[in-house]
Design a protein around this motif. Structure first.
Motif, PDB file in Angstrom:
ATOM      1  N   PHE A 366     -19.568  14.877  10.255  1.00  0.00           N
ATOM      2  CA  PHE A 366     -20.531  15.697  11.301  1.00  0.00           C
ATOM      3  C   PHE A 366     -21.904  14.969  11.305  1.00  0.00           C
ATOM      4  CE2 PHE A 366     -24.416  18.398  12.033  1.00  0.00           C
ATOM      5  CZ  PHE A 366     -24.037  18.693  13.298  1.00  0.00           C
ATOM      6  N   PHE A 367     -22.588  14.806  10.284  1.00  0.00           N
ATOM      7  CA  PHE A 367     -24.120  14.049  10.521  1.00  0.00           C
ATOM      8  C   PHE A 367     -23.923  12.709  10.675  1.00  0.00           C
ATOM      9  CE2 PHE A 367     -24.521  17.566   7.151  1.00  0.00           C
ATOM     10  CZ  PHE A 367     -25.487  18.488   7.652  1.00  0.00           C
ATOM     11  N   TYR A 368     -22.913  11.983  10.643  1.00  0.00           N
ATOM     12  CA  TYR A 368     -22.783  10.761  11.023  1.00  0.00           C
ATOM     13  C   TYR A 368     -22.598  10.600  12.500  1.00  0.00           C
ATOM     14  CZ  TYR A 368     -23.313   9.629   5.856  1.00  0.00           C
ATOM     15  OH  TYR A 368     -23.759   9.555   4.568  1.00  0.00           O
ATOM     16  N   PRO A 377     -33.045  13.304  13.732  1.00  0.00           N
ATOM     17  CA  PRO A 377     -32.853  14.528  13.298  1.00  0.00           C
ATOM     18  C   PRO A 377     -32.534  14.591  11.665  1.00  0.00           C
ATOM     19  CG  PRO A 377     -31.689  14.018  15.293  1.00  0.00           C
ATOM     20  CD  PRO A 377     -32.283  12.640  14.918  1.00  0.00           C
ATOM     21  N   LEU A 378     -31.789  13.617  11.352  1.00  0.00           N
ATOM     22  CA  LEU A 378     -31.629  13.654   9.911  1.00  0.00           C
ATOM     23  C   LEU A 378     -32.712  13.170   8.943  1.00  0.00           C
ATOM     24  CD1 LEU A 378     -29.420  14.658   7.713  1.00  0.00           C
ATOM     25  CD2 LEU A 378     -28.406  12.337   7.791  1.00  0.00           C
ATOM     26  N   ASP A 382     -34.807  14.956   6.090  1.00  0.00           N
ATOM     27  CA  ASP A 382     -35.345  14.254   4.707  1.00  0.00           C
ATOM     28  C   ASP A 382     -36.783  14.572   4.313  1.00  0.00           C
ATOM     29  OD1 ASP A 382     -33.039  12.967   4.248  1.00  0.00           O
ATOM     30  OD2 ASP A 382     -33.350  11.232   5.271  1.00  0.00           O
ATOM     31  N   ILE A 383     -37.642  15.525   4.853  1.00  0.00           N
ATOM     32  CA  ILE A 383     -38.770  15.884   4.210  1.00  0.00           C
ATOM     33  C   ILE A 383     -38.620  16.346   2.954  1.00  0.00           C
ATOM     34  CG2 ILE A 383     -38.469  18.165   4.874  1.00  0.00           C
ATOM     35  CD1 ILE A 383     -41.938  16.363   5.003  1.00  0.00           C
ATOM     36  N   GLY A 416     -34.547  25.670   4.142  1.00  0.00           N
ATOM     37  CA  GLY A 416     -35.405  26.357   5.065  1.00  0.00           C
ATOM     38  C   GLY A 416     -36.246  25.430   5.615  1.00  0.00           C
ATOM     39  N   LEU A 417     -37.286  24.756   4.817  1.00  0.00           N
ATOM     40  CA  LEU A 417     -38.411  23.967   5.083  1.00  0.00           C
ATOM     41  C   LEU A 417     -37.648  22.569   5.778  1.00  0.00           C
ATOM     42  CD1 LEU A 417     -41.588  23.087   3.561  1.00  0.00           C
ATOM     43  CD2 LEU A 417     -40.301  21.321   4.017  1.00  0.00           C
ATOM     44  N   ALA A 418     -36.716  21.983   5.422  1.00  0.00           N
ATOM     45  CA  ALA A 418     -36.151  20.803   5.889  1.00  0.00           C
ATOM     46  C   ALA A 418     -35.396  21.093   7.134  1.00  0.00           C
ATOM     47  CB  ALA A 418     -35.213  20.329   4.895  1.00  0.00           C
ATOM     48  N   THR A 419     -34.930  22.284   7.332  1.00  0.00           N
ATOM     49  CA  THR A 419     -34.325  22.652   8.708  1.00  0.00           C
ATOM     50  C   THR A 419     -35.448  22.728   9.550  1.00  0.00           C
ATOM     51  OG1 THR A 419     -32.254  23.479   7.473  1.00  0.00           O
ATOM     52  CG2 THR A 419     -32.570  24.078   9.934  1.00  0.00           C
ATOM     53  N   GLY A 420     -36.302  23.503   9.283  1.00  0.00           N
ATOM     54  CA  GLY A 420     -37.256  23.910  10.220  1.00  0.00           C
ATOM     55  C   GLY A 420     -38.126  22.607  10.572  1.00  0.00           C
ATOM     56  N   PHE A 421     -38.150  21.825   9.745  1.00  0.00           N
ATOM     57  CA  PHE A 421     -39.070  20.336   9.994  1.00  0.00           C
ATOM     58  C   PHE A 421     -38.180  19.627  11.262  1.00  0.00           C
ATOM     59  CE2 PHE A 421     -41.071  16.169   9.170  1.00  0.00           C
ATOM     60  CZ  PHE A 421     -42.386  16.623   8.923  1.00  0.00           C
ATOM     61  N   GLU A 422     -36.920  19.722  11.304  1.00  0.00           N
ATOM     62  CA  GLU A 422     -36.293  19.122  12.414  1.00  0.00           C
ATOM     63  C   GLU A 422     -36.911  19.516  13.933  1.00  0.00           C
ATOM     64  OE1 GLU A 422     -31.912  19.883  11.883  1.00  0.00           O
ATOM     65  OE2 GLU A 422     -32.371  19.502   9.518  1.00  0.00           O
TER      66      GLU A 422
END
Length: 553
Positions: A366-368, A377-378, A382-383, A416-422
């Motif tokens: 998926f991510f690739y 987005p990825l 990476d934050i 949550g922080l990393a997903t939110g940062f996207e």
């Protein structure tokens, strides 16, 4: 070198030795002076109780050992309750709550989860790569971090690693006894995978080189110059891992019991261990809302971009690698110039170390599929890595917050922080000149919402892992999540093994939204400006603790 002696004592807990280097003894003394001494002392003693007893160098999960651990837990609970707290700061009070949550985690394991008796993957203990969160995701009986050593190995490190690896065959032999009555079907059906990966990493180490991802970049491990006895230990651990994988696979067809912990247990775990204020039903509602929102936003982006050419993946490895490097440079400049991170060398280095390389189409999960079109987005997710670098280079003032919480209690905060940062980066203007790449942010969000919903149904024993993978795939746009892929299987198994991890990305993101909303609103009520980067920095400065403890501060 490896983790310090302080960390080895403080974090010898079965579940989670840190994936980051601990502070030096001098730093620890400084931090303990800023934490009430009685609380700091209790924390160090508690972490020793939280660790399983060891017998002949390996964790002991016999009935007698677990009974003694339960007695130690009761004593620590009483000691925590009796602490004199007058004069404590709000942060000290929150730290005490975090310790209590860890105690509740051990209580839950002893009463309900009992991973040593239900979960074969619990005995996978060798890790080649550093996790992007403070500790390895999911519970483990022990932790042997290959990446934590410097290569080529010093004589001392080679001797220590050899001694650690010689425990692997012993532990896996004991595990057969501990798991004798285990009947959690899906934990067994998927349980051989971790040992296949463990065996592969050990095989690469034995034959060299083994490449490992860390916060500082790729580390290459070889046994060059090490004694032959170390290679013998590596091979013995590899062969034991292969044998155990085959044993789990052979046992799996006979397992027929439920694997999820049930809604009632899930709700207790959320409230008392993860410190999350949403129960199973509320999380399902919130995740469904986020899935709908992300799919609707994707449809709007696609409509707005209808006259623009589609993004195309670069087929030439050299061209892609140059593209990915340039995109990382642009991303770092944007994050720092916008004020979301200060311009510190270790922040830049931590992000640069995660620059992607070309992945051929046949190996794209998926991510690739996302990053083949645009890695931003990825890179935003990476934050995580600057946060780990900060723990290493700019230690927390609290000894308790410097080290990872047990039982993945960090998950809702970190993921949550990393997903939110996207989405923060999308709304902050990162994609102003890349409108088609905005679509990828919503696809990432939909994927996380779909897999989180599936994980809830697995915990409630309303879906098997196979059915969860199908649901996860069905609701991920563009068919990019293959239910038969190793990634989907790994993710859903992790979310079964660690309650709440599957929902932490979305629920944690929404709790980040709540933090931003409350902090900006308070500043506005006081007649002050509330620039988002400054508000975000104030959140980072709290450290990696549950969102609800931040609110109480």
């Amino acid at each position: 070198m490896r983790i310090s002696a302080f960390a080895a004592v403080l974090l010898s807990s079965a579940a989670l030795q840190p994936a980051i280097a601990a502070p030096s003894t001098g730093d620890t003394m400084m931090m303990q002076e800023k934490t009430p001494q009685a609380l700091a002392d209790l924390f160090a003693d508690w972490r020793q109780v939280a660790a399983p007893e060891r017998k002949q160098g390996v964790p002991d999960f016999s009935a007698a050992a677990l009974e003694r651990q339960a007695e130690g837990l009761a004593a620590m609970r009483a000691r925590l309750s009796a602490l004199e707290r007058s004069g404590w700061s709000k942060r000290d009070q929150a730290d005490a709550q975090l310790i209590e949550a860890e105690m509740n985690g051990l209580d839950f394991d002893l009463r309900v989860a009992r991973p040593w008796g239900r979960d074969p993957s619990y005995f996978a203990t060798v890790f080649a790569e550093e996790s992007d969160v403070p500790a390895h995701e999911g519970p483990s009986a022990d932790v042997i971090d290959l990446f934590a050593y410097d290569y080529p190995l010093s004589a001392q490190d080679a001797a220590e690693l050899e001694a650690r690896l010689r425990t692997v065959p012993v532990l896996l032999d004991d595990a057969r006894t501990y798991l004798a009555d285990g009947n959690a079907r899906d934990l067994w059906q998927y349980g051989s995978r971790a040992f296949n990966g463990q065996a592969a990493a050990l095989d690469e180490l034995a034959n060299g080189p083994l490449e490992m991802r860390t916060v500082e970049g790729t580390k290459v491990a070889t046994l060059d110059g090490a004694p032959a006895s170390l290679k013998d230990a590596v091979i013995a651990a590899r062969d034991a891992s292969r044998d155990f994988s085959a044993w789990v696979k052979a046992q799996a067809p006979s397992k027929t019991g439920p694997s999820g912990l049930g809604r009632e247990n899930y709700d207790w775990y959320m409230k008392h261990v993860q410190l999350v204020p949403y129960d199973w039903d509320e999380q399902l509602t919130l995740l469904q809302r986020e899935l709908d929102r992300s799919l609707a936003a994707l449809a709007l982006e696609e409509w707005r971009n209808r006259d623009l050419p589609q993004l195309e993946a670069l087929d030439d490895p050299a061209a892609y690698n140059a593209f990915a490097k340039a995109k990382m440079s642009e991303f770092i400049d944007f994050v720092i110039d916008s004020g979301f991170l200060p311009d510190k060398p270790y922040y830049r280095a931590a992000l640069e170390a995660q620059t992607l390389s070309y992945i051929p189409p046949e190996k794209r999960v998926f991510f690739y599929h996302v990053t083949a079109l645009d890695p931003w987005p990825l890179y935003s997710h990476d934050i995580h890595w600057p946060e780990l670098a900060r723990l290493k280079h700019d230690p927390e003032v609290s000894a308790i917050r410097q080290v990872p919480p047990l039982y993945n209690i960090y998950s809702f905060r970190s993921e949550g922080l990393a997903t939110g940062f996207e989405e923060l980066m999308l709304q902050a203007g990162l994609y102003e000149d890349a409108p088609r790449a905005r679509e990828l942010v919503w696809i990432m969000l939909a994927n996380r919402a779909a897999r989180g919903i599936a994980s809830l149904h697995v915990q409630a024993n309303e879906m098997t892992l196979k059915e969860a993978g199908i649901f996860h795939s069905k609701w991920t746009p563009r068919g990019w999540a293959d239910p038969e892929s190793d990634l989907v299987g790994f993710e859903q198994l992790l979310y079964l093994r660690q309650p709440g991890y599957g929902t932490s990305y979305i629920i944690g993101k929404q709790m980040l939204d709540e933090q931003i909303a409350r902090r900006t609103h308070l500043l506005q009520l006081e007649g002050k400006e509330a620039p988002l980067p400054e508000v975000f920095k104030s959140i980072l400065d709290e450290g990696i603790v549950p969102w609800t403890l931040m609110q109480e501060e």
